[in-house]
Design an enzyme around this catalytic site. Sequence first.
Site, PDB file in Angstrom:
ATOM      1  CD  GLU A   1      45.088  28.988  57.140  1.00  0.00           C
ATOM      2  OE1 GLU A   1      46.275  30.147  56.870  1.00  0.00           O
ATOM      3  OE2 GLU A   1      44.570  28.770  56.200  1.00  0.00           O
TER       4      GLU A   1
ATOM      5  N   GLY B   1      62.976  22.280  61.149  1.00  0.00           N
ATOM      6  CA  GLY B   1      62.567  21.960  59.451  1.00  0.00           C
ATOM      7  C   GLY B   1      63.686  22.631  58.593  1.00  0.00           C
TER       8      GLY B   1
ATOM      9  CE  LYS C   1      59.291  21.159  62.357  1.00  0.00           C
ATOM     10  NZ  LYS C   1      58.300  21.029  63.187  1.00  0.00           N
TER      11      LYS C   1
ATOM     12  CB  CYS D   1      44.216  24.522  55.368  1.00  0.00           C
ATOM     13  SG  CYS D   1      43.504  22.036  55.075  1.00  0.00           S
TER      14      CYS D   1
ATOM     15  N   GLY E   1      61.221  19.712  66.779  1.00  0.00           N
ATOM     16  CA  GLY E   1      61.378  20.117  66.874  1.00  0.00           C
ATOM     17  C   GLY E   1      60.927  22.062  66.451  1.00  0.00           C
TER      18      GLY E   1
ATOM     19  CD  GLU F   1      47.860  18.621  50.872  1.00  0.00           C
ATOM     20  OE1 GLU F   1      47.708  18.430  52.761  1.00  0.00           O
ATOM     21  OE2 GLU F   1      47.916  17.394  50.804  1.00  0.00           O
TER      22      GLU F   1
ATOM     23  N   GLY G   1      60.003  25.081  63.801  1.00  0.00           N
ATOM     24  CA  GLY G   1      61.011  25.158  62.782  1.00  0.00           C
ATOM     25  C   GLY G   1      61.644  25.519  61.758  1.00  0.00           C
TER      26      GLY G   1
ATOM     27  CD  GLU H   1      65.478  26.096  67.898  1.00  0.00           C
ATOM     28  OE1 GLU H   1      66.401  26.872  68.478  1.00  0.00           O
ATOM     29  OE2 GLU H   1      65.514  24.760  68.528  1.00  0.00           O
TER      30      GLU H   1
HETATM   31  P1  NAD Z   1      53.509  26.902  59.996  1.00  0.00           P
HETATM   32  O1  NAD Z   1      53.671  27.002  58.129  1.00  0.00           O
HETATM   33  O2  NAD Z   1      54.115  28.039  60.635  1.00  0.00           O
HETATM   34  O3  NAD Z   1      54.462  25.114  60.567  1.00  0.00           O
HETATM   35  C1  NAD Z   1      53.812  23.520  60.229  1.00  0.00           C
HETATM   36  C2  NAD Z   1      54.990  23.646  60.189  1.00  0.00           C
HETATM   37  O4  NAD Z   1      56.370  23.959  59.061  1.00  0.00           O
HETATM   38  C3  NAD Z   1      55.731  22.803  61.241  1.00  0.00           C
HETATM   39  O5  NAD Z   1      55.784  21.866  61.372  1.00  0.00           O
HETATM   40  C4  NAD Z   1      56.518  24.213  61.342  1.00  0.00           C
HETATM   41  O6  NAD Z   1      57.547  23.792  62.826  1.00  0.00           O
HETATM   42  C5  NAD Z   1      57.544  23.701  60.756  1.00  0.00           C
HETATM   43  N1  NAD Z   1      58.120  25.181  59.977  1.00  0.00           N
HETATM   44  C6  NAD Z   1      57.875  26.702  60.498  1.00  0.00           C
HETATM   45  N2  NAD Z   1      58.527  27.529  59.962  1.00  0.00           N
HETATM   46  C7  NAD Z   1      59.261  26.803  58.795  1.00  0.00           C
HETATM   47  C8  NAD Z   1      60.790  26.616  57.861  1.00  0.00           C
HETATM   48  N3  NAD Z   1      61.620  27.234  57.977  1.00  0.00           N
HETATM   49  N4  NAD Z   1      61.194  25.664  57.902  1.00  0.00           N
HETATM   50  C9  NAD Z   1      60.407  24.823  57.473  1.00  0.00           C
HETATM   51  N5  NAD Z   1      59.699  24.167  58.110  1.00  0.00           N
HETATM   52  C10 NAD Z   1      59.515  25.082  58.930  1.00  0.00           C
HETATM   53  O7  NAD Z   1      51.920  26.674  60.038  1.00  0.00           O
HETATM   54  P2  NAD Z   1      50.830  26.191  61.445  1.00  0.00           P
HETATM   55  O8  NAD Z   1      50.689  27.602  61.709  1.00  0.00           O
HETATM   56  O9  NAD Z   1      51.861  25.044  61.741  1.00  0.00           O
HETATM   57  O10 NAD Z   1      49.452  25.881  60.994  1.00  0.00           O
HETATM   58  C11 NAD Z   1      48.671  26.217  60.231  1.00  0.00           C
HETATM   59  C12 NAD Z   1      49.042  26.452  58.511  1.00  0.00           C
HETATM   60  O11 NAD Z   1      48.788  25.061  58.179  1.00  0.00           O
HETATM   61  C13 NAD Z   1      47.993  26.695  57.983  1.00  0.00           C
HETATM   62  O12 NAD Z   1      47.942  28.231  56.904  1.00  0.00           O
HETATM   63  C14 NAD Z   1      47.025  26.440  57.482  1.00  0.00           C
HETATM   64  O13 NAD Z   1      45.885  26.834  56.404  1.00  0.00           O
HETATM   65  C15 NAD Z   1      47.895  25.457  56.808  1.00  0.00           C
HETATM   66  N6  NAD Z   1      47.274  23.958  56.595  1.00  0.00           N
HETATM   67  C16 NAD Z   1      47.488  23.094  55.469  1.00  0.00           C
HETATM   68  C17 NAD Z   1      46.626  22.302  55.176  1.00  0.00           C
HETATM   69  C18 NAD Z   1      46.262  21.466  53.932  1.00  0.00           C
HETATM   70  O14 NAD Z   1      45.745  20.467  53.357  1.00  0.00           O
HETATM   71  N7  NAD Z   1      46.826  22.847  52.814  1.00  0.00           N
HETATM   72  C19 NAD Z   1      46.793  21.302  56.395  1.00  0.00           C
HETATM   73  C20 NAD Z   1      47.075  21.592  57.750  1.00  0.00           C
HETATM   74  C21 NAD Z   1      47.309  23.317  57.370  1.00  0.00           C
END
Ligand code: NAD
Length: 512
Positions: free
Chosen positions: A406, A231, A195, A304, A225, A269, A227, A229
């Site tokens: 963060e 993810g 996704k 991150c 899509g 991650e 998260g 709906e």
């Molecule tokens: P997020 O967790 O809001 O979203 C990430 C993904 O998860 C998106 O595709 C989103 O649609 C999906 N998602 C959201 N809610 C969901 C749910 N309930 N169930 C399943 N999927 C869902 O994060 P973001 O704001 O898109 O990205 C930023 C975050 O990602 C920061 O916290 C950053 O540190 C982290 N990040 C970590 C790494 C790493 O390698 N550790 C790398 C990049 C980003």
Amino acid sequence: MTTLTSERPAAAPGTAQAGGPEILSRSMLIGGEWRPAVSGRTIAVENPGRREPLGEVPRGEKEDVDLAVAAAAKAFPGWSRVAARDRGRLLVAIGLELEARQEELARLIASETGNALRTQARGEARMVADAFRYFGGLAGELKGITVPLGEGQLSYSRREPIGVVGAIVPWNAPAQLAALKIAPAICAGNTIVLKAAEDAPLAVLLIAEICQDHLPPGVVNVVTGYGKECGEPLAEHPLVRKVSFTGSTAVGKAIMRAAADRIAPVSLELGGKSPSIVYPDANEDWVLDGIVASMRFTRQSQSCTAGSRLFLHEKIFDSFLERLVSKTSALKIGDPLDEETDIGSIINERQFTKVCGYVSDGLNRAESRLLTGGLPPTEGPLTKGYFALPTIFADTSNEWRLAREEIFGPVLVAIPWRDEEDAIRMANDSHYGLAAYIWSRDIGQALRAAHAVEAGWVQVNQGGGQSLGQSYGGVKESGIGREMSLEGMLDSFTETKSVNVNLAVPPPSSAH
Ligand code: NAD
């Protein structure tokens, strides 16, 4: 001004809008076919550097995820039986095509993420091609072991694929993170449903298009899509045997809970609030450059691994910061597609508002000193996109929200220290543990700190990005599992099966 082109319409035709910018209309890749959402609904994708519409993708939901997982499950038996080296050959071919099209990919990344083309997006596009070639080359290493249990026993292990992998990626490095999930997962013989992030799905769909040119249908499926709906149903799907997630810690916890119901393994991650510890002997220009790099200012610190807590020895505190401010303020902020630009834009309005909230919080603290940056201008060219200013606050407490949460934006907090023990204690006083940066010419001192700091990845005297081949991941609430390496592929995308064979079976009895 650079404009986007979409020369190959395989994924779905781009439709030019009369009088406005070209809108890229894309579909999801499910079972080798390009499909809209079952509901027919779409999500608009914006160019955050220009606040202009850029494209639209399907608003996939549970029904779409069900179709994609079914396609991946159908493809799994055939794909898992392809000899590993043949799978590797296909990955290398994908890598070569990605390399040939890396400029196209880089422009797409810059357009949808706001990350500057020159300083960020080109490097990301290169990494995407490298990831496929790297894992393709490792296919022959999907080896088990033999165990010396004695002459009468043959005991060996096999590294078997797990099945359908469900992968979810964020928007900050969308193409790189997608490649780092797709390539090892399919190299190991799994099939995948990935996704893409709702804010940045277009580069991922281009990768999917190139994968599809080389792979049997259903091996790689990409859905788009939101998260909740799209993810969530993927993470909860009973046929998804492994979930690999990169994103925020809050969502990572929900994914882990969902996977726990069926004991599906997860790799997570997650977020970070990484420390940089600067010793008094490191008051030098190359360290300033390293701090700018480790803070990821040129990707708006939407990383991150951003070294967003700067622990500076009190002896050098003021002189170091003074020079850091002049380095930081020399960076050029602007349109991500402009070759002159060092720093692009924040991904979207919600994130932009969130970053501004943290800056306001710092400004409202009487004890903290704003050294550079602050709230973005309200007029002039920088209002064309979601442009935030690189911001540094001095004399911040490690207890403050700014130093604990963060921000995922260009806000650096500088905290003085006197004793090494105190610096390490403050660095470790965080629920995160992703990256850390140590700066000193005294290598013994630096390694002492590197070993004491609680992080999955420590860099000494440098602040660059992750490298292929090096297992990468976090400790504490920054995640579990490691990816990006041979060991990462074996641990995250295969199951070990042990086989014991009795070699001392007696000869058939002549009485029968
Ligand atoms: P997020 O967790 O809001 O979203 C990430 C993904 O998860 C998106 O595709 C989103 O649609 C999906 N998602 C959201 N809610 C969901 C749910 N309930 N169930 C399943 N999927 C869902 O994060 P973001 O704001 O898109 O990205 C930023 C975050 O990602 C920061 O916290 C950053 O540190 C982290 N990040 C970590 C790494 C790493 O390698 N550790 C790398 C990049 C980003």
